[in-house]
Write an enzyme that holds these catalytic residues in place. Structure first.
Site, PDB file in Angstrom:
ATOM      1  N   TYR A  48       0.802  -1.181   0.130  1.00 35.38           N
ATOM      2  CA  TYR A  48       0.042  -0.002   0.073  1.00 35.38           C
ATOM      3  C   TYR A  48       0.799   1.291  -0.002  1.00 35.38           C
ATOM      4  O   TYR A  48       0.683   2.144  -0.768  1.00 35.38           O
ATOM      5  CB  TYR A  48      -0.782   0.123   1.237  1.00 35.38           C
ATOM      6  CG  TYR A  48      -1.589   1.204   1.364  1.00 35.38           C
ATOM      7  CD1 TYR A  48      -2.814   1.395   0.441  1.00 35.38           C
ATOM      8  CD2 TYR A  48      -1.335   2.325   2.191  1.00 35.38           C
ATOM      9  CE1 TYR A  48      -3.772   2.511   0.810  1.00 35.38           C
ATOM     10  CE2 TYR A  48      -2.164   3.238   2.285  1.00 35.38           C
ATOM     11  CZ  TYR A  48      -3.231   3.615   1.700  1.00 35.38           C
ATOM     12  OH  TYR A  48      -4.204   4.748   1.651  1.00 35.38           O
ATOM     13  N   LYS A  66       1.599   4.177  -3.153  1.00 38.29           N
ATOM     14  CA  LYS A  66       1.702   5.655  -2.883  1.00 38.29           C
ATOM     15  C   LYS A  66       3.063   6.397  -3.241  1.00 38.29           C
ATOM     16  O   LYS A  66       2.805   7.443  -3.932  1.00 38.29           O
ATOM     17  CB  LYS A  66       1.572   6.028  -1.340  1.00 38.29           C
ATOM     18  CG  LYS A  66       0.025   5.705  -1.000  1.00 38.29           C
ATOM     19  CD  LYS A  66      -0.419   6.412   0.055  1.00 38.29           C
ATOM     20  CE  LYS A  66      -1.899   6.222   0.397  1.00 38.29           C
ATOM     21  NZ  LYS A  66      -2.815   7.293   0.077  1.00 38.29           N
TER      22      LYS A  66
END
Length: 100
Positions: free
Chosen positions: A4, A8
């Site tokens: 995750y 980003k």
């Protein structure tokens, strides 16, 4: 959380690269970096969803609240407006001061 967070980082890098590539065509590319919002994913970030944990997490956000869809919409509307016509390649922190 590793993948995750890595995704980003990729979005920020891709935003900058695309901004340079597309600028000659008058296309601006920007990204929004929100602080956590009160969504189903929030529990994953906090580890548990209790009043104590929420209070501790909110204490780390200087403005003192989670983000809302309205916060993201306002930031996006600004970046899409003529007022932001010279802004490209930025990853705008919409985080209530958390990353300062």
């Amino acid at each position: 959380m590793t993948w995750y967070n890595a995704s980003k980082g990729w979005v920020i890098t891709a935003t900058r690269a695309m901004a340079v590539e597309l600028a000659p065509f008058q296309v601006r590319v920007n990204a929004l970096n929100p602080v956590a919002g009160d969504t189903p994913l929030l529990k994953t970030f906090m580890g548990a969803d209790t009043p104590e944990v929420r209070a501790k997490f909110l204490a780390s956000i200087p403005i003192g609240r989670f983000s809302t869809p309205q916060d993201m919409g306002a930031a996006a509307a600004f970046l899409c407006s003529d007022d932001a016509s010279m802004i490209t390649g930025v990853a705008l922190e919409v985080d209530g001061g958390r990353c300062i």
